[in-house]
Design an enzyme around this catalytic site. Structure first.
Site, PDB file in Angstrom:
ATOM      1  N   CYS A   1       0.821  -1.219   0.000  1.00  8.15           N
ATOM      2  CA  CYS A   1       0.000   0.000   0.000  1.00  8.15           C
ATOM      3  C   CYS A   1       0.851   1.264   0.000  1.00  8.15           C
ATOM      4  O   CYS A   1       0.331   2.363  -0.167  1.00  8.15           O
ATOM      5  CB  CYS A   1      -0.933  -0.010   1.197  1.00  8.15           C
ATOM      6  SG  CYS A   1      -1.579  -1.638   1.561  1.00  8.15           S
TER       7      CYS A   1
ATOM      8  N   HIS B   1      -9.191   4.028  -1.563  1.00  8.13           N
ATOM      9  CA  HIS B   1      -7.832   3.501  -1.423  1.00  8.13           C
ATOM     10  C   HIS B   1      -7.472   2.556  -2.566  1.00  8.13           C
ATOM     11  O   HIS B   1      -7.372   1.351  -2.382  1.00  8.13           O
ATOM     12  CB  HIS B   1      -7.715   2.796  -0.068  1.00  8.13           C
ATOM     13  CG  HIS B   1      -6.356   2.276   0.265  1.00  8.13           C
ATOM     14  ND1 HIS B   1      -5.183   2.847  -0.203  1.00  8.13           N
ATOM     15  CD2 HIS B   1      -5.966   1.211   1.020  1.00  8.13           C
ATOM     16  CE1 HIS B   1      -4.147   2.156   0.264  1.00  8.13           C
ATOM     17  NE2 HIS B   1      -4.583   1.165   0.989  1.00  8.13           N
TER      18      HIS B   1
END
Lengths: 129, 390
Positions: free
Chosen positions: B88, B337
């Site tokens: 991420c 996200h």
């Protein structure tokens, strides 16, 4: 996961065999071949852990990991073994029994399976002591 | 090392973009950033792209070539393109690589982009792809999910510091409120504490509204040597620090489960590099993949004492107009996200804020901001400090 990938770690998964650095006397589980304290000066040997430890923290997983759908909800914890290292594992008991600091011991259990005809994974889970 | 500035930004909308392909997304973000900067394709020295898992999400690797090609930079200009992966934190790391290549003097103008297309696979495949950011052999196989790992951080934080589910929920409520003012945000609706507490339990104590969503999206920035930045824009945003730190890949190997060591160290390195302290930072975009992650981040980066993050969030200290506005974009929770894009989007948000063009969510008098992008449960942390002033 392929058969070979699971098979090569069977001694560690089934019997809680990790490693021990004789240079600094630190124990590792999961096993490490490179001691983070001593790095190349470390002397690494296999070490079988006693399987007793304490719950550092835990969760009850409702949205399951792949392969664990049939078991949800299930208890997952970080367990600090008496010899020092911590690991991630499931605790087999009622949700309401789970608490930080509870004493647990390791047991040999089925972990999961890929499909009806796929591989069955066995390994270590924990039960209240 | 030379000073570096951001001279252009671009971002797609974030969300479930069924009608857009992976390549549609990064072309849109890249073209907007190039147009915003006013550079020509011939001036681009290289391209870095953050992408966590093209292989799992769209069955595509070799992302660098694909992006250079469809951005029109491969067939005639042959611009070098490098994919960067740190789960991420891939986007933040791509930005860092772009900054370093300019700072070193090797390149003058570089594009840093991030892209992820996550909704072309089912929820189970997406969840499993994300689980690859943890230790597959000793966390994943044991039944750990990403929400499960952060749930264990939350449980211990509650146990040690008295943090409550309501305090965690307050981060989500605040981020949804900020998202209502961000045109690119995936969710632009207000929610309440009860919305969070009444949503499905994913991994106790984290509810669905404690978790960031699965998203599609792409973002891009153009970075340039500070000495030439004013040729392209009147409002360059200067890079005061770019830092990175590694931590153990497994949560269980941390000395303190409620502290992301990598965040602490990357933050300290950034303050040192910029010659600043947390008091000098006017606003921060932190990696709130889960509400507890935002609480830990604002503590680990030095804005609040360890254990005080939940209380401070509940008291409104991290809202716009509060002591230190956190996640004015809506954060990962409300803005969305798309993992590879997130670290770049944080820089896009700060650039808008520091230029004074953030509209309704503008932080008054913002001069200096920080971005904080985390890979996995803290295996990687990337921090940037950006400023209006060189």
């Amino acid at each position: 996961m392929t058969v070979a990938r699971f098979w090569r770690k069977i001694p560690h998964r089934y019997n809680l065999i990790g490693t021990h650095c004789t240079t600094c006397d630190e124990h590792y589980f999961p096993p490490r071949q490179m001691c983070p304290n001593c790095r190349r000066d470390g002397e690494i040997e296999p070490h079988k852990f006693g399987g007793k430890g304490e719950v550092v923290t835990y969760t009850i997983i409702h949205t399951a990991a792949k392969g664990y759908e049939m078991q949800a909800p299930y208890n997952l914890a970080i367990i600090k073994l008496d010899e020092g290292p911590s690991l991630t594992g499931q605790v087999v008991c009622g949700q309401e029994e789970m608490e930080i600091g509870m004493k647990v011991r390791s047991v040999f259990r089925k972990l999961g399976e890929e499909s009806e005809k796929g591989m069955i994974y066995y390994g270590t889970k924990f039960v209240p002591e | 090392m030379r000073d570096v500035a951001i001279i252009g930004i671009g971002c797609t909308k974030f969300g479930e973009l069924w009608d857009r392909s992976f390549r549609d997304l990064f072309v849109e973000a890249g073209v907007s950033a190039i147009e915003d900067s006013g550079i020509q394709g011939e001036e681009i020295d290289s391209l870095y792209v953050g992408n966590m898992s093209g292989g799992r999400f769209v069955e595509q690797e070799h992302i660098g070539s694909l992006i250079a090609d469809y951005a029109g930079l491969a067939s005639t200009l042959n611009v070098p393109a490098t994919r960067v992966e740190a789960a991420c934190a891939s986007g933040g790391l791509a930005l860092r690589q772009a900054i370093l290549s300019v700072a070193s003097g090797h390149d003058n103008i570089v594009i840093a982009a991030g892209a992820e297309k996550m909704t072309d696979v089912g929820m189970d495949t997406a969840t499993d792809a994300l689980a690859a950011a943890a230790d597959r052999e000793w966390e994943g196989i044991m039944g750990a999910t990403f929400p499960g790992l952060y749930a264990m951080i939350a449980r211990l934080h509650m146990h040690k510091y008295g943090t409550t589910s309501e305090q965690l929920a307050a981060a989500s409520v605040k981020n949804h409120h900020n998202g209502t003012m961000n045109p690119i945000a995936q969710f632009r609706n207000e929610i309440t504490i009860d919305t969070v507490l009444n949503s499905n339990m994913v991994a106790d104590p984290l509810h669905m509204f404690d978790c960031s969503p699965i998203s599609d999206g792409s973002s891009a920035v153009v970075v340039a040597a500070a000495d030439i930045a004013k040729k392209y824009t009147d409002t360059p945003v200067y890079v005061k620090a770019t830092t990175q730190a590694s931590g153990t890949i497994s949560l269980h190997d941390r000395a303190d489960i409620t502290t992301l060591d990598s965040s602490v160290v990357a933050g300290q390195r950034a303050y040192k590099m910029a010659g600043m302290t947390p008091d000098d930072i006017d606003m921060v975009e932190v990696h709130d993949c889960f509400t507890i992650a935002e609480i830990c981040a604002i503590e680990d980066l030095g804005f609040f004492k360890k254990g005080d993050g939940g209380r401070a969030t509940e008291a409104g200290e991290t809202a716009i107009g509060g002591r230190i506005p956190v996640n004015t974009s809506g954060g990962l929770k409300a803005c969305g996200h798309p993992v590879g894009a997130t670290g770049i989007k944080q820089a896009v948000e700060l650039t808008q804020q520091l230029r004074g063009t953030a509209g309704k969510r503008q932080v008054d008098g913002a001069e200096v901001g920080m971005t904080h992008n985390v890979g996995g449960s803290g295996g990687t942390a990337v921090v940037h400090i950006l400023s209006r002033n060189r």
